[in-house]
Every structure is written in structure tokens, then in C-alpha cells.
Design an enzyme around this catalytic site. Structure first.
Site, PDB file in Angstrom:
ATOM      1  N   SER A   1       0.822  -1.213   0.000  1.00 16.64           N
ATOM      2  CA  SER A   1       0.000   0.000   0.000  1.00 16.64           C
ATOM      3  C   SER A   1       0.856   1.264   0.000  1.00 16.64           C
ATOM      4  O   SER A   1       1.991   1.270   0.489  1.00 16.64           O
ATOM      5  CB  SER A   1      -0.911   0.022   1.220  1.00 16.64           C
ATOM      6  OG  SER A   1      -1.652  -1.172   1.310  1.00 16.64           O
TER       7      SER A   1
HETATM    8  N1  SAH Z   1      -0.571  -4.411   3.862  1.00 21.32           N
HETATM    9  C1  SAH Z   1      -0.021  -5.130   2.750  1.00 21.32           C
HETATM   10  C2  SAH Z   1      -1.029  -5.111   1.623  1.00 21.32           C
HETATM   11  C3  SAH Z   1      -0.900  -6.216   0.689  1.00 21.32           C
HETATM   12  S1  SAH Z   1      -2.142  -6.244  -0.563  1.00 21.32           S
HETATM   13  C4  SAH Z   1       1.264  -4.458   2.322  1.00 21.32           C
HETATM   14  O1  SAH Z   1       1.380  -3.255   2.574  1.00 21.32           O
HETATM   15  O2  SAH Z   1       2.120  -5.107   1.756  1.00 21.32           O
HETATM   16  C5  SAH Z   1      -3.394  -7.231   0.170  1.00 21.32           C
HETATM   17  C6  SAH Z   1      -3.017  -8.631   0.549  1.00 21.32           C
HETATM   18  O3  SAH Z   1      -4.203  -9.291   0.947  1.00 21.32           O
HETATM   19  C7  SAH Z   1      -2.419  -9.479  -0.586  1.00 21.32           C
HETATM   20  O4  SAH Z   1      -1.189  -9.994  -0.182  1.00 21.32           O
HETATM   21  C8  SAH Z   1      -3.456 -10.592  -0.784  1.00 21.32           C
HETATM   22  O5  SAH Z   1      -2.886 -11.831  -1.147  1.00 21.32           O
HETATM   23  C9  SAH Z   1      -4.095 -10.646   0.586  1.00 21.32           C
HETATM   24  N2  SAH Z   1      -5.425 -11.270   0.613  1.00 21.32           N
HETATM   25  C10 SAH Z   1      -6.431 -11.178  -0.281  1.00 21.32           C
HETATM   26  N3  SAH Z   1      -7.489 -11.917   0.098  1.00 21.32           N
HETATM   27  C11 SAH Z   1      -7.137 -12.488   1.297  1.00 21.32           C
HETATM   28  C12 SAH Z   1      -7.792 -13.372   2.200  1.00 21.32           C
HETATM   29  N4  SAH Z   1      -9.031 -13.824   1.971  1.00 21.32           N
HETATM   30  N5  SAH Z   1      -7.138 -13.766   3.299  1.00 21.32           N
HETATM   31  C13 SAH Z   1      -5.879 -13.319   3.560  1.00 21.32           C
HETATM   32  N6  SAH Z   1      -5.193 -12.492   2.746  1.00 21.32           N
HETATM   33  C14 SAH Z   1      -5.827 -12.080   1.621  1.00 21.32           C
END
Ligand code: SAH
Length: 212
Positions: free
Chosen positions: A65
Site C-alpha cells: 500500500s
Molecule cells: N498491507 C499489505 C497489503 C498487501 S495487498 C502491504 O502493505 O504489503 C493485500 C493482501 O491481501 C495481498 O497480499 C493478498 O494476497 C491478501 N489477501 C487477499 N485476500 C485475502 C484473504 N481472503 N485472506 C488473507 N489475505 C488475503
């Protein structure tokens, strides 16, 4: 050429110009963002862009993000330091580190095993010992450790998942992007009976996948 002191300088600028200038005041959040080396959470070839005002790809079709959004979501939880927090969507582990700097314990769930493993490695190398990792579907939360003081979700469901609200303590807070084409950050406050929702700002997150 970037070296350690360039990254430190870039990080200071990130906090001043992207985060404080836009109104983030929580000292704990600002200090955590000054401290955590964001360039270690992005792919090698993106290091130079790590302190830019934007999200970046982290592989597997996912993104880290934008720094301001990380700050905004963390501030919205009004953390004081003693909390146990659940995070859904570990991704790069950057937001996890910011939370781990501030609170007592972080429980973080990621559905893509490769991303979770990479985040676990980086966070262990940085010496965090107050983070527990789970690989699995975060729409179920992590009931074994519930209830939580706060929940931070960084992928967007279509509506607020009841299962997650149920894992909050009474008066606990959850910050979560909600929506499909149009998304907003929603602040949920769990009450004795039910919960309250406050809509904050428009955002763009990857969808929260549901596994059947
Ligand atoms: N806060 C993280 C954001 C990553 S993007 C950062 O700054 O790096 C969002 C993440 O949510 C992705 O890695 C994706 O794989 C995960 N995600 C999506 N659906 C999910 C679910 N049902 N359970 C767990 N993680 C999930």
C-alpha cells in the site's frame, strides 16, 4: 546510487511531505514510519521507488500500500500500545511491521503462501518477535486468538464481514476497505449489540478473495 543514508533521508521526507503534511498527527504512527525500512519490503529492483507516494507491485499480482494509506489506516485505530491486533492481508509485511512497532502483539493472516513466507523472513531478520503468522483465508479471521482490540484489513470485501466484527472486543475498532468498483475505508466500532460504521476516504485495494 542508493545507500543506507539515502534511504534514511528518503524516509524522513516521506514522513514529512506525504504523511505529516496531509494531516497525520499520531506520534506513534509517525515514529513507526520513520523507523521501519520500507525498502526492505519491496522487490530488489524496486528499492529505489520504495519511498515514493504510491503503491508498488510485490509479486503474485499484489501490491504494497501507499505509505499515506498505511499511516491513515493505522492512525484510525487509535492504538495506545497494549493492544492485540489482527491484520488480514500480510502482503509484503510492511504494514505488519508498523503495527508491531506500536502494539503488543500482531496476528497476521495471508492467503498466498509465498507472500507470507517472504514477509516472515524479512520480519524475522528485522528482529520482530511479537508477530504470529497464519497462511489461510482471512475472511474467517483467526478465531483461536480472538477477541482482538483492533483489526486492520488491507484487501477489500464487498461488504463488512460479520465474522471479523465478531472477533472484535466490545468497543474494538476495525479499519477496512469496502466495495468493488468504488471502495471506501470504513471504520467499524463493535458495540455490545451490533456495530457502527463510519465511512472515511475513497481508496483502491485488491479484492479480499473468498475461498469456498
Ligand atoms: N498491507 C499489505 C497489503 C498487501 S495487498 C502491504 O502493505 O504489503 C493485500 C493482501 O491481501 C495481498 O497480499 C493478498 O494476497 C491478501 N489477501 C487477499 N485476500 C485475502 C484473504 N481472503 N485472506 C488473507 N489475505 C488475503
Amino acid at each position: 546510487m542508493s545507500n543506507q543514508s539515502t534511504f534514511d533521508e528518503e524516509r524522513k521526507n516521506m514522513v514529512e511531505f506525504q504523511i505529516q503534511k496531509r494531516g497525520i498527527k499520531d506520534r506513534k504512527v509517525l515514529e513507526a514510519m520513520l523507523k521501519v525500512p520500507r525498502h526492505l519490503f519491496v522487490p530488489e529492483q524496486m528499492k529505489e521507488l520504495a519511498y515514493g507516494d504510491e503503491p508498488l507491485p510485490i509479486g503474485e499480482g499484489q501490491t504494497i500500500s501507499q505509505p499515506y494509506i498505511v499511516a491513515y489506516m493505522t492512525e484510525a485505530l487509535k492504538l495506545t500500545g497494549n493492544e492485540r491486533v489482527l491484520e488480514i492481508g500480510t502482503g509484503s509485511g510492511y504494514q505488519t511491521a508498523i503495527l508491531a512497532e506500536i502494539v503488543k502483539e500482531v496476528y497476521t493472516v495471508e492467503v498466498i503462501p509465498e507472500l507470507s513466507r517472504r514477509a516472515q523472513k524479512v520480519l524475522a531478520e528485522l528482529g520482530y518477535n511479537n508477530i504470529k503468522f497464519l497462511i489461510g483465508d482471512g475472511t474467517r479471521g483467526w478465531p483461536e486468538h480472538a477477541p482482538y482490540d483492533a483489526i486492520l484489513v488491507s484487501a477489500a470485501p464487498a461488504t463488512v464481514p460479520r465474522t471479523l466484527v465478531d472477533q472484535l472486543k466490545i468497543n474494538g475498532r476495525m479499519i477496512i476497505p469496502v466495495g468493488t468498483d468504488f471502495q471506501e475505508l470504513v471504520l467499524v466500532r463493535r458495540k455490545k449489540d451490533g456495530w457502527e460504521e463510519e465511512r472515511l476516504i475513497g481508496v483502491r485495494f485488491v479484492p479480499l478473495v473468498t475461498i469456498h
